[in-house]
Design an enzyme around this catalytic site. Structure first.
Site: not given
Length: 425
Positions: A17, A35, A261
């Protein structure tokens, strides 16, 4: 409140994402990509995305994007977009650990006037009930007085080269009308498909979580129909093709429901529903059915092997594909592992082959050591579990060549013609 021109942007979390989002913003404005995985940062600085979501040349085109694994560098920013994963635990409960840790990190650098925008999938209320208190505690600042929040749910489809960040309409929201407008304007800089400004953060959160709940229920219906039609000796794909000639018939197909998801989001909604005293019936029924499909597939395979007088215990079965969907290396919440585990319960020796995956990741996440190459003529059963382009290219003859003279071929993903497989879902 600062203006759009004064935004100093950071993207927190550079996975499937966050990276595409950071790249698009990095084509238009200075962006810090953050990150905690130093190896991930090093690879991106070297110009390569191991998830294959962003091509090397596109990565290079984001000339204003820089990367860091140092939390201290976040202090130079004033708008933060959080794109960390929100998985479920072994008991199907929401695991907000990555989200809370990201909020803790940001709370330590948060300044007056800063805005934190969340993209991670959550249940309605999570931003303001779970994340904001962490930001307040770590920063010593007050929500909607000293700092503000927004929510704009991600709609990334891993491996999809047609529906990209810029071509998918974006839902946006903010904790005040002024913040909502700024958040919307920020995303409008990169989203060619346009934006939809929701009236509140909770509405935006709810919209996201029902998108995939709806898909999950539709697939559960088709899976149940496939089970019924299989018992009746009717080809499910033929039925769906016939029904699909009506203009308003939805083109869902049966199969395993995994990924970050569809197989996860419904549990976020049902968790919140139960927390407020409502027990969801339909949503959980769909989840139970979809979660049971691996067991059903193995049951069908074992019955066919017995019918062909193939001894099941000690048999060798090849599973083609381990990722949760075709043509991408994403192993998150793949339900192919249900097939592998169920086969092992029957005493079957299971080999897994997937040319897309990182073998180290497969070993770490699922204790599965994939083959470098399957052995020709070695298998009593073959399951085409993922429709990778490599398996389609092999065709029925190439896949059959991996089996013994007497074997069972189960085409779970309709890669082959109906007449080329012994079983289809």
């Amino acid at each position: 409140m600062f203006t759009l021109q004064n935004v100093k942007l950071a993207i927190v979390g550079l996975g499937y994402v966050g990276l595409p989002l950071a790249v698009e913003f990095g084509k238009h404005r200075p962006v810090l990509g953050f990150d905690i995985n130093a190896q991930r940062i090093a690879a991106l600085q070297a110009g390569h995305d191991s998830t294959l979501e962003v091509e090397d040349d596109e990565l290079a085109s984001a000339t204003q994007l820089r990367y860091s694994a140092s939390p201290a560098e976040l202090a130079g920013c004033n708008v933060y977009i959080v794109t960390v994963p929100t998985p479920i635990d072994d008991h199907k409960r929401p695991d907000l650990t990555p989200l809370v840790k990201a909020s803790q990190t940001l709370g330590k650098v948060l300044k007056r006037g800063d805005i934190v925008i969340y993209e991670s999938t959550v249940y309605p209320g999570a931003t303001e009930e779970d994340c904001v208190p962490v930001l307040e505690r770590e920063s010593g600042l007050t929500y909607n007085v000293d700092f503000f929040c927004g929510y704009s749910p991600e709609r990334i489809n891993p491996g999809d080269k047609e529906h990209r960040v810029t071509t998918i309409q974006k839902v946006t929201s903010g904790s005040t009308p002024e913040v909502a407008e700024l958040v919307d304007a920020l995303y409008r800089q990169i989203i060619a498909a346009g934006t939809h400004k929701a009236p509140s953060i909770r509405v935006a959160e709810a919209a996201k979580v029902i998108e995939n709940t709806q898909r999950d229920l539709n697939i559960a219906l088709i899976n149940e129909l496939a089970i019924i039609f299989n018992r009746m000796g009717i080809d499910t794909q033929a039925v769906l093709e016939a029904a699909g000639t009506k203009w308003n018939f939805l083109p869902f197909r049966p199969g395993l429901v995994g990924g970050h998801c569809i197989g996860v989001d419904p549990y976020y909604l049902t968790h919140k529903a139960q927390a407020i005293g409502y027990h969801p019936e339909i949503i959980l029924a769909g989840r139970r059915l979809n979660d049971s499909m691996g067991q059903y597939v193995v049951g069908q395979l074992v019955k066919e092997m017995v019918r062909k007088r193939i001894h099941v215990h000690g048999a060798r079965v090849l599973v083609l594909g381990l990722t949760f969907k075709e043509n991408c290396p994403d192993l998150r919440n793949t339900r192919v592992v249900d097939i592998v585990r169920e086969l092992r319960e029957y005493g079957v020796q299971v080999d897994v082959y997937d040319p897309w995956i990182n073998p180290v990741e497969a070993e770490h996440e699922y204790a599965i050591t994939p083959l470098a190459q399957p052995e020709a003529g070695a298998y009593d059963g073959i399951i085409v579990a993922v429709a990778h382009q490599q398996f389609k290219a092999m065709g029925a003859q190439g896949i059959r060549a991996l089996g013994k003279p007497e074997h069972v071929l189960y085409d779970l993903k309709y890669v082959l013609e109906a007449s080329d497989a012994d079983l289809r879902l």
